[in-house]
Design an enzyme around this catalytic site. Structure first.
Site, PDB file in Angstrom:
ATOM      1  N   GLU A  82      13.724 -92.831  65.149  1.00  0.00           N
ATOM      2  CA  GLU A  82      12.399 -92.914  64.713  1.00  0.00           C
ATOM      3  C   GLU A  82      12.571 -92.598  63.170  1.00  0.00           C
ATOM      4  OE1 GLU A  82       9.973 -94.763  66.261  1.00  0.00           O
ATOM      5  OE2 GLU A  82      10.890 -94.729  68.089  1.00  0.00           O
ATOM      6  N   CYS A 118       5.465 -91.177  58.204  1.00  0.00           N
ATOM      7  CA  CYS A 118       6.315 -92.150  58.141  1.00  0.00           C
ATOM      8  C   CYS A 118       5.825 -93.557  57.643  1.00  0.00           C
ATOM      9  CB  CYS A 118       7.319 -92.109  59.464  1.00  0.00           C
ATOM     10  SG  CYS A 118       5.985 -92.129  60.956  1.00  0.00           S
TER      11      CYS A 118
HETATM   12  P1  NAD Z   1      15.110 -84.713  58.419  1.00  0.00           P
HETATM   13  O1  NAD Z   1      15.933 -86.057  58.815  1.00  0.00           O
HETATM   14  O2  NAD Z   1      15.526 -84.033  57.244  1.00  0.00           O
HETATM   15  O3  NAD Z   1      14.975 -83.702  59.644  1.00  0.00           O
HETATM   16  C1  NAD Z   1      14.710 -83.991  60.949  1.00  0.00           C
HETATM   17  C2  NAD Z   1      15.440 -82.965  61.960  1.00  0.00           C
HETATM   18  O4  NAD Z   1      16.954 -83.419  61.896  1.00  0.00           O
HETATM   19  C3  NAD Z   1      15.042 -81.651  61.752  1.00  0.00           C
HETATM   20  O5  NAD Z   1      14.664 -81.023  62.958  1.00  0.00           O
HETATM   21  C4  NAD Z   1      16.389 -81.095  61.084  1.00  0.00           C
HETATM   22  O6  NAD Z   1      16.638 -79.571  61.705  1.00  0.00           O
HETATM   23  C5  NAD Z   1      17.356 -82.143  61.726  1.00  0.00           C
HETATM   24  N1  NAD Z   1      18.370 -82.197  60.394  1.00  0.00           N
HETATM   25  C6  NAD Z   1      18.289 -82.292  59.351  1.00  0.00           C
HETATM   26  N2  NAD Z   1      19.493 -82.705  58.678  1.00  0.00           N
HETATM   27  C7  NAD Z   1      20.408 -82.707  59.720  1.00  0.00           C
HETATM   28  C8  NAD Z   1      21.764 -83.020  59.510  1.00  0.00           C
HETATM   29  N3  NAD Z   1      22.334 -83.155  58.649  1.00  0.00           N
HETATM   30  N4  NAD Z   1      22.563 -83.024  61.066  1.00  0.00           N
HETATM   31  C9  NAD Z   1      21.623 -82.689  61.924  1.00  0.00           C
HETATM   32  N5  NAD Z   1      20.315 -82.437  62.089  1.00  0.00           N
HETATM   33  C10 NAD Z   1      19.737 -82.534  60.861  1.00  0.00           C
HETATM   34  O7  NAD Z   1      13.452 -85.155  58.375  1.00  0.00           O
HETATM   35  P2  NAD Z   1      12.345 -84.433  57.973  1.00  0.00           P
HETATM   36  O8  NAD Z   1      12.451 -84.186  56.427  1.00  0.00           O
HETATM   37  O9  NAD Z   1      11.890 -83.254  58.640  1.00  0.00           O
HETATM   38  O10 NAD Z   1      10.964 -85.481  57.959  1.00  0.00           O
HETATM   39  C11 NAD Z   1      10.758 -86.599  56.911  1.00  0.00           C
HETATM   40  C12 NAD Z   1      11.321 -87.711  57.308  1.00  0.00           C
HETATM   41  O11 NAD Z   1      11.234 -88.205  58.886  1.00  0.00           O
HETATM   42  C13 NAD Z   1      11.111 -88.949  56.979  1.00  0.00           C
HETATM   43  O12 NAD Z   1      12.152 -89.929  56.317  1.00  0.00           O
HETATM   44  C14 NAD Z   1      10.222 -89.517  57.512  1.00  0.00           C
HETATM   45  O13 NAD Z   1       9.660 -91.099  57.074  1.00  0.00           O
HETATM   46  C15 NAD Z   1      10.677 -89.506  58.870  1.00  0.00           C
HETATM   47  N6  NAD Z   1       9.669 -89.818  59.975  1.00  0.00           N
HETATM   48  C16 NAD Z   1       9.580 -90.841  60.692  1.00  0.00           C
HETATM   49  C17 NAD Z   1       8.831 -90.830  61.816  1.00  0.00           C
HETATM   50  C18 NAD Z   1       8.784 -92.236  62.704  1.00  0.00           C
HETATM   51  O14 NAD Z   1       8.185 -92.259  63.801  1.00  0.00           O
HETATM   52  N7  NAD Z   1       9.539 -93.182  62.580  1.00  0.00           N
HETATM   53  C19 NAD Z   1       7.576 -90.002  61.991  1.00  0.00           C
HETATM   54  C20 NAD Z   1       7.819 -88.883  61.102  1.00  0.00           C
HETATM   55  C21 NAD Z   1       8.772 -88.762  60.134  1.00  0.00           C
END
Ligand code: NAD
Length: 442
Positions: free
Chosen positions: A216, A250
Site C-alpha cells: 500500500e 497517502c
Molecule cells: P516508509 O516507507 O519510510 O516506512 C514505512 C515502514 O517501513 C516503517 O515501519 C519503517 O520502519 C519501514 N522502513 C523504512 N525504511 C525501510 C527500509 N529501507 N527497509 C525496510 N523497512 C523500512 O514510509 P513512511 O514515511 O512511514 O510513510 C509515508 C509513506 O507511506 C508515504 O509515501 C505515503 O503515501 C505512504 N502511505 C501509503 C498508504 C496507503 O494505504 N497506500 C497509507 C499511508 C501511507
C-alpha cells in the site's frame, strides 16, 4: 534491498515461536479469531483518550480528527466480526459430469505468519486494518509499527501482549535493520504500507523466496477542477482534505490541475477556506496539526524554497514554516509548471500547487504522463468529463467532487495500482488477501 548487516536473535526466536503456534492449528478455530477481534474492538472502543493522547504527541492531531478516524477503525473490526461466519464458509464450485457425485468446494486457509509493516502517518488505523484481516483469516501476526511515530509504537508494545493470544501476535520494534532482518525470516505474507521507494526494495527481498506481499504505497494524487465546478464548495473540500493530518495522507490531493478560467477563483477560495478553518494564524489554531518531525519539515521546507525560487509561480497563501516547531502553514502556490520542484515527489505536507490546463485532454495527458496514482479527484458538474476520466485514466480510486469517503466504506477494496501499490485491503478483500484458496474435492 541490500542484505541486513545486523542479526537480531530475539526476532528470529519470536518468528519461530509464531510458526510453532500456527502449527498447533489453534488460530484456525473461528472462535479463536472472534476472541482476538473482540478484544481489539473493546480496546479501541474504550481507549479513545489514550489514542488521542498518543496521536497528539506524535502528530499533534486534533482530538476530533482522531475520533472520526477511530470510528472507521472500529467499524473495520465490527464488519469483520459480523461477516466472519460467511467468509469462513466453504464455497461450493460448479460441477461437471465427471464430478457430479463429489463434494467440490473452495475453503479459505490462513497463510501462516503474516508480517504487517506500518507507516508513521496513521499509526493506529494502518496497523489495525491489516491486523483485522490477518486475524479474521486465522493467521499468526508479527507487527512492525513505525518507529517514527514513537508514542504510538510504545502504546502497541504495551497493549498488544495484553489484547491478544501472545503466542500468536507479537510486536517487533525498530527501524530499517530490524525490518530487514524480519524480511529475511521467509514469512508467509508481507503486508507493507509506506513509501514507493521502500516498497520496491521490500518487494525485491520477498521475491527471493516468493513470499506473497501486498504493498500500500504513496505517490502524487491529482485533482482536476474544470470550469463547471462549484468552486467555493470544491475549495473547502480540497482545503479540508489537504490539511487533515497536516497533509500526511497517502490519498491527499497532491496537486491541482485547474482549468485556466477558474484557476484564480480557486486560489482565492482556497485562501478563504484555509483562513476560515484555521484562522489567519494557523500556528495558534487547535484544529491545525503538525508534521511528524523536523526531518520531514525540513524536506517540505526545502521543496517550498525550491518552488518559490521559480519566478513564474506565486505563493497565494501560507509559505511560512518553522522546522523547530514542525510547522508549515497551509500553502497554495499558483502558476506551477509540470516540471517544477513541487511536481517531483509526493508532498506529504500542507502544501498544494496549482497547474493551469486549458482542456480536459490536457489534464488527462498530464495525469497519464505520470505514475498511476492511488486516487484521482475529478471536480466537475459534467458527466461526460467524469466518463472521460473513468475510461482514460488508471488509479486505485476515482472520486467525483469529493475526497476520502471510499476509506469509510468497510467493504470497499482499497489499494493502488502500479507504483501506488499491489493488492487490496479492507473487508472481504483484506480477508482474501491474507488467506489462500484450498480446492477441496472428496
Ligand atoms: P516508509 O516507507 O519510510 O516506512 C514505512 C515502514 O517501513 C516503517 O515501519 C519503517 O520502519 C519501514 N522502513 C523504512 N525504511 C525501510 C527500509 N529501507 N527497509 C525496510 N523497512 C523500512 O514510509 P513512511 O514515511 O512511514 O510513510 C509515508 C509513506 O507511506 C508515504 O509515501 C505515503 O503515501 C505512504 N502511505 C501509503 C498508504 C496507503 O494505504 N497506500 C497509507 C499511508 C501511507
Amino acid at each position: 534491498m541490500a542484505s541486513p548487516t545486523t542479526v537480531f536473535p530475539e526476532i528470529t526466536s519470536s518468528v519461530a515461536a509464531l510458526r510453532a503456534s500456527f502449527a498447533t492449528n489453534k488460530t484456525k478455530a473461528v472462535s479463536w479469531r472472534r476472541k482476538q477481534l473482540l478484544s481489539l474492538y473493546k480496546f479501541l472502543s474504550s481507549n479513545e483518550n489514550l489514542i488521542q493522547q498518543v496521536l497528539f504527541k506524535d502528530l499533534h492531531r486534533p482530538p476530533a480528527e482522531v475520533s472520526s478516524e477511530l470510528v472507521s477503525t472500529i467499524n473495520e473490526v465490527v464488519y469483520a466480526l459480523n461477516n466472519l461466519s460467511d467468509w469462513t464458509k466453504p464455497v461450493p464450485c460448479e460441477k461437471n459430469p465427471a464430478t457430479l457425485l463429489d463434494v467440490i468446494e473452495t475453503r479459505q486457509e490462513p497463510l501462516g505468519v503474516v508480517l504487517i509493516i506500518s507507516p508513521f502517518n496513521y499509526p493506529v488505523n494502518l496497523l489495525v486494518a491489516p491486523l483485522v484481516s490477518a486475524l479474521a483469516a486465522g493467521n499468526c501476526v508479527v507487527l512492525k509499527p513505525s518507529e517514527v511515530a514513537s508514542h504510538t509504537e510504545q502504546m502497541w508494545v504495551e497493549w498488544v501482549p495484553k489484547l491478544f493470544d501472545s503466542s500468536c501476535v507479537k510486536v517487533v520494534t525498530g527501524g530499517i535493520q530490524e525490518t530487514k532482518w524480519l524480511l529475511e525470516q521467509r514469512l508467509d505474507k508481507v503486508f507493507f504500507t509506506g513509501s514507493t521507494t521502500v516498497g520496491k526494495s521490500i518487494a525485491q527481498t520477498c521475491a527471493k523466496n516468493l513470499v506473497p506481499l501486498a504493498l500500500e504505497l504513496g505517490g502524487k494524487c491529482p485533482v482536476y477542477v474544470d470550469e463547471s465546478a462549484n468552486i467555493p464548495v470544491i475549495a473547502r473540500r480540497i482545503a479540508w482534505a489537504k490539511c487533515m493530518n497536516n497533509g500526511q495522507i497517502c490519498l491527499a490531493p497532491d496537486y491541482i490541475l485547474a482549468h485556466t478560467s477558474v484557476a484564480a477563483k480557486l486560489s482565492s477560495s482556497l485562501r478563504a477556506s484555509f483562513k476560515e478553518f484555521y484562522s489567519a494564524n494557523p500556528r495558534a489554531s487547535k484544529e491545525y496539526g503538525r508534521l511528524i518531525n523536523r526531518n520531514h519539515t525540513q524536506r517540505v521546507a526545502k521543496l517550498l524554497a525550491r518552488q518559490t525560487a521559480q519566478a513564474h509561480s506565486k505563493v497565494e497563501c501560507g509559505g511560512e514554516y518553522s522546522v523547530e516547531e514542525c510547522f508549515v502553514a497551509p500553502t497554495v502556490i499558483s502558476g506551477v509548471k509540470p516540471t517544477d520542484p513541487l511536481m517531483e515527489e509526493e508532498i506529504f505536507g500542507p502544501v498544494v500547487g496549482i497547474v493551469q490546463v486549458s482542456s480536459v485532454d490536457e489534464a488527462l495527458n498530464a495525469i497519464n504522463a505520470r505514475e498511476r496514482p492511488l486516487s484521482i479527484y475529478v471536480c466537475t458538474e459534467s458527466k461526460s468529463v467524469v466518463d472521460k476520466f473513468a475510461s482514460s485514466t488508471s488509479s486505485g480510486s476515482l472520486l467525483v467532487n469529493d475526497f476520502y469517503f471510499n476509506m469509510t466504506l468497510e467493504d470497499m477494496p482499497f489499494g493502488g495500482i502500479g507504483y501506488s501499490g499491489i493488492g487490496k485491503c479492507h473487508g472481504h478483500a483484506g480477508f482474501l488477501g491474507t488467506s489462500s484458496d484450498l480446492f477441496y474435492i472428496n
